[in-house]
Design an enzyme around this catalytic site. Structure first.
Site, PDB file in Angstrom:
ATOM      1  N   HIS A 243      -4.989  -1.599  -9.918  1.00 52.82           N
ATOM      2  CA  HIS A 243      -5.333  -2.304  -8.729  1.00 52.82           C
ATOM      3  C   HIS A 243      -5.122  -4.085  -9.496  1.00 52.82           C
ATOM      4  O   HIS A 243      -4.678  -4.762  -8.796  1.00 52.82           O
ATOM      5  CB  HIS A 243      -6.536  -2.214  -8.121  1.00 52.82           C
TER       6      HIS A 243
ATOM      7  N   HIS B 253       1.907   1.183  -4.368  1.00 55.99           N
ATOM      8  CA  HIS B 253       0.372   1.753  -4.632  1.00 55.99           C
ATOM      9  C   HIS B 253       0.082   2.869  -4.653  1.00 55.99           C
ATOM     10  O   HIS B 253      -0.673   3.616  -5.389  1.00 55.99           O
ATOM     11  CB  HIS B 253      -0.614   0.655  -3.595  1.00 55.99           C
TER      12      HIS B 253
ATOM     13  N   GLU C 165       0.681  -1.421  -0.060  1.00 57.63           N
ATOM     14  CA  GLU C 165       0.076  -0.099  -0.059  1.00 57.63           C
ATOM     15  C   GLU C 165       0.968   1.141   0.005  1.00 57.63           C
ATOM     16  O   GLU C 165       0.539   2.033  -0.951  1.00 57.63           O
ATOM     17  CB  GLU C 165      -0.963  -0.181   1.151  1.00 57.63           C
TER      18      GLU C 165
HETATM   19 CU1  CUO Z   1      -8.500   2.061  -2.607  1.00 59.16          CU
HETATM   20 CU2  CUO Z   1      -6.096   2.189  -4.721  1.00 59.16          CU
HETATM   21  O1  CUO Z   1      -6.496   1.812  -2.665  1.00 59.16           O
HETATM   22  O2  CUO Z   1      -7.652   2.877  -4.084  1.00 59.16           O
END
Ligand code: CUO
Length: 648
Positions: free
Chosen positions: A381, A341, A326
């Site tokens: 994602h 991410h 994340e």
């Molecule tokens: Cu919810 Cu990329 O983590 O949007």
């Protein structure tokens, strides 16, 4: 006690109404002034954020009001955290409220709304308080520019209006066929609330609140969002979404046609745009992060910051991997494994103005409220999800013993006709409009199209040798792929969407388990509108009505309306899976309420220091490789075809 609670609820509603207009409520203004004058009388568990807050504020270093706040910006986030901590560490309601009143009229609106919302979601004295829907607090992030322009026109004319909003783009863009999902206001609210319940900047030790399996939830909730997106694509004659890559151009552009309140239009991205180095983030650096994470997966361990090696190749590995990718504050080594991410969001958000030459505002990917509007969200994602898959595929397959529930057999599963349809929904735009001109409020609404389904019930027949508590998991998977080929289980498991998870009591002999779609542990019902909430609170305070307070109310949860994929007008086949396991073998404590805690545990976990109720990996039993269906399917599992019909 009820009246006292309603008065609190009322204060929160006032704080969040028309945040762009300072000084609206006399007693809140007084409280705000008192905050400055009477700091000594207020009490905080940790007063240092309050002092930092005053210091930054006096030096005018704070992001000015009217400017765009994004959580992904380090400086913005640091300021937000100072305010959040001042609110969170306030020792009592009075100190909390005074701090909030002070901030409401002085601090940047975006920072204020976000910090206050997260504080309300986490303070014990705010349990049960309902936040107004995000699409009503800041409608700009949910409706398009044309709607905003027309809303202004209606206000100038002092006429009530209902403005029809269309999905972004035209039929020439095939991606528009699934815009009803990415642009759904409830889906965007769910995503934003998930990230408020599990903030990546959350410091568990300092805040005295551990979020159980946070990294795994990050993986699983987003994995499910992609699987759900894929089933919508299939329902609309589109192939499964392709992961993006830092080496390839992003074939499909995106033009959001959405505008900030102040600061211009959201930037758009033309077709076939390539990733660029943006300020502080290089493409090469992103590839380094990916390589190191993949190495960790291949080796089965990660390096922590202090040189200790931590095993990754076990059931808990996914939780750590989630925090690394994340990343959250729990990442074992953030300098080494990086910010894959979060930086992905920033790079996509700034892709058309990477050097900041044109001073474009942040892109839709830089707000959790707007990210899913861009189809590149699902592509980013999926890319990340495929890395998680490498890890899951490296783990041993489930053994018969892990899969079986001895002497428990599902004999039949019945289900009502599954039907979906589109309906109208009105978003109240009251908060969208400036009150610079002395004009009365009129009723202005945006009418959006959204998906819904007819309610249905599962009827599960089970034969058991004796009494048990069973954990029931229900999934839905595609039957055919885009080419019309039947999908085998090893492929299919990646597109399996969770529909429900709950416990059921079994007795010796034949059992019937009835479960309604509305009870799903994945979803929450529609959020109550600001107006209804106001009316309810007022009626309760005046004693004209009794108001039920649900202390476990959750804002996080997939919208109930979207539980099923759309299907097709002629009916579309899917496969339904029901799996029973022995709950006594997997429960983590004896708090019976935990399994339904807040009603939406599947994607949103348990809150306020509670444990996730079972110790099986999320997505069990489809999260690991399946060699052959014959070995995999045991009598405690049942699969059958179902048809979803889209009724228009
Ligand atoms: Cu919810 Cu990329 O983590 O949007």
């Amino acid at each position: 006690a009820e009246r006292e609670f309603l008065l609190k609820q009322k204060e929160i509603l006032r704080l969040l109404s028309k945040v762009h207009e300072p000084n609206r409520f006399k007693h809140q203004i007084e409280l705000g002034d008192k905050f400055v004058a009477g700091l000594e009388e207020l009490s905080f568990k940790d007063a240092s954020p309050v002092h930092s807050l005053m210091k930054i504020f006096k030096t005018k270093k704070f992001l000015p009001r009217g400017e765009i706040f994004t959580l992904f910006n380090d400086a913005h986030r640091a300021e937000m955290i100072v305010l959040f901590e001042a609110l969170y560490f306030a020792k009592n309601w009075e100190s909390f409220l005074a701090t909030a009143c002070w901030a409401r009229d002085r601090v940047n609106e975006g920072i204020f709304v976000y910090a206050l919302s997260v504080a309300v979601l986490h303070r014990h004295d705010c349990r049960g308080i309902i936040l107004p829907p995000a699409y009503e607090t800041y409608p700009h992030l949910f409706v398009n520019s044309r709607v905003i322009h027309e809303a202004y026109r209606a206000k100038m004319r002092q006429q009530d209006a209902v403005i029809r909003m269309n999905f972004t783009g035209t039929v020439k863009n095939p991606e528009q066929r699934v815009a009803y999902l990415g642009e759904d206001v409830g889906m965007n609210s769910h995503h934003a609330h998930w990230h408020m319940d599990f903030p990546f900047w959350w410091r568990s030790a300092d805040y005295g609140l551990q979020k159980d399996r946070k990294g795994e939830l990050f993986y699983y909730m987003h994995h499910q969002l992609i699987a759900r997106f894929d089933l919508e694509r299939l329902s609309n004659e589109l192939p499964f979404v392709e992961p993006l890559s830092f080496d390839d151009v992003i074939v499909d552009g995106f033009h959001p046609q959405t505008t900030y309140r102040v600061g211009g239009e959201f930037p758009s991205r033309p077709d076939n745009f390539a990733f660029q180095d943006v300020e502080h983030i290089k493409v090469r650096q992103m590839k380094d992060y990916v390589r190191r994470i993949q190495q960790a997966i291949a080796h089965g361990f990660v390096f922590s910051k202090n040189g200790i090696i931590i095993a990754l190749n076990d059931t808990e590995g996914i939780d750590m991997l989630g925090s690394m990718m994340e990343p959250s504050m729990d990442s074992p080594h953030v300098e080494y494994y990086g910010y894959l991410h979060n930086y992905g969001h920033i790079m996509l958000g700034q892709i058309t103005d990477p050097k900041g030459k044109f001073n474009l505002p942040p892109g839709v990917m830089e707000h959790f409220e707007t990210a899913t509007r861009d189809p590149a969200f699902f592509r980013l994602h999926k890319y990340i999800d495929n890395i998680f898959k490498e890890h899951k595929d490296s783990l041993p397959m489930y053994t018969k013993k892990e899969l079986d529930f001895p002497n428990v057999q599902i004999t039949k599963v019945d289900i009502d006709n599954l039907e979906t349809y589109f309906e109208n929904f009105d978003v109240d735009l009251l908060n969208a409009l400036d009150d610079t001109v002395e004009l009365d409020d009129v009723s202005i609404k945006a009418r959006v199209t959204r998906m819904n389904h007819a309610p249905f019930t599962y009827d599960i027949k089970v034969k058991s040798d004796k009494s048990h508590t069973a954990a029931v998991r229900i999934f839905l998977g595609p039957k055919y792929d885009w080419f019309g080929q039947e999908i085998d289980i090893e492929q299919k498991r990646m597109y399996m969407i969770e529909l429900d998870k709950f416990t059921a009591k079994l007795e010796s002999g034949e059992n019937t388990i009835l479960r309604k779609s509305s009870e799903s542990s994945v979803t929450i019902p529609d959020q109550i509108s600001t107006k209804k909430l106001w009316d309810r609170v007022e009626a309760g305070i005046q004693g004209a009505a009794t108001v039920e307070v649900d202390k476990d109310h959750r804002h996080c949860g997939y919208p109930d309306r979207l539980l099923l994929p759309k299907g097709k007008p002629e009916g579309m086949p899917f496969t339904l899976y029901v799996i029973l396991t022995d709950f006594d073998q997997e429960k983590v404590n004896d708090i019976a309420a935990d399994y339904s805690y807040g009603g939406s545990i599947s994607y949103c976990g348990a809150m306020h220091g509670h444990k996730y109720p079972d110790n099986r990996p999320m997505g069990f039993p489809f999260d690991r490789k399946i060699e052959s269906p014959d070995v995999f399917f045991t009598p405690n599992m049942f699969s059958r075809d179902v048809t979803i019909t889209f009724k228009g």
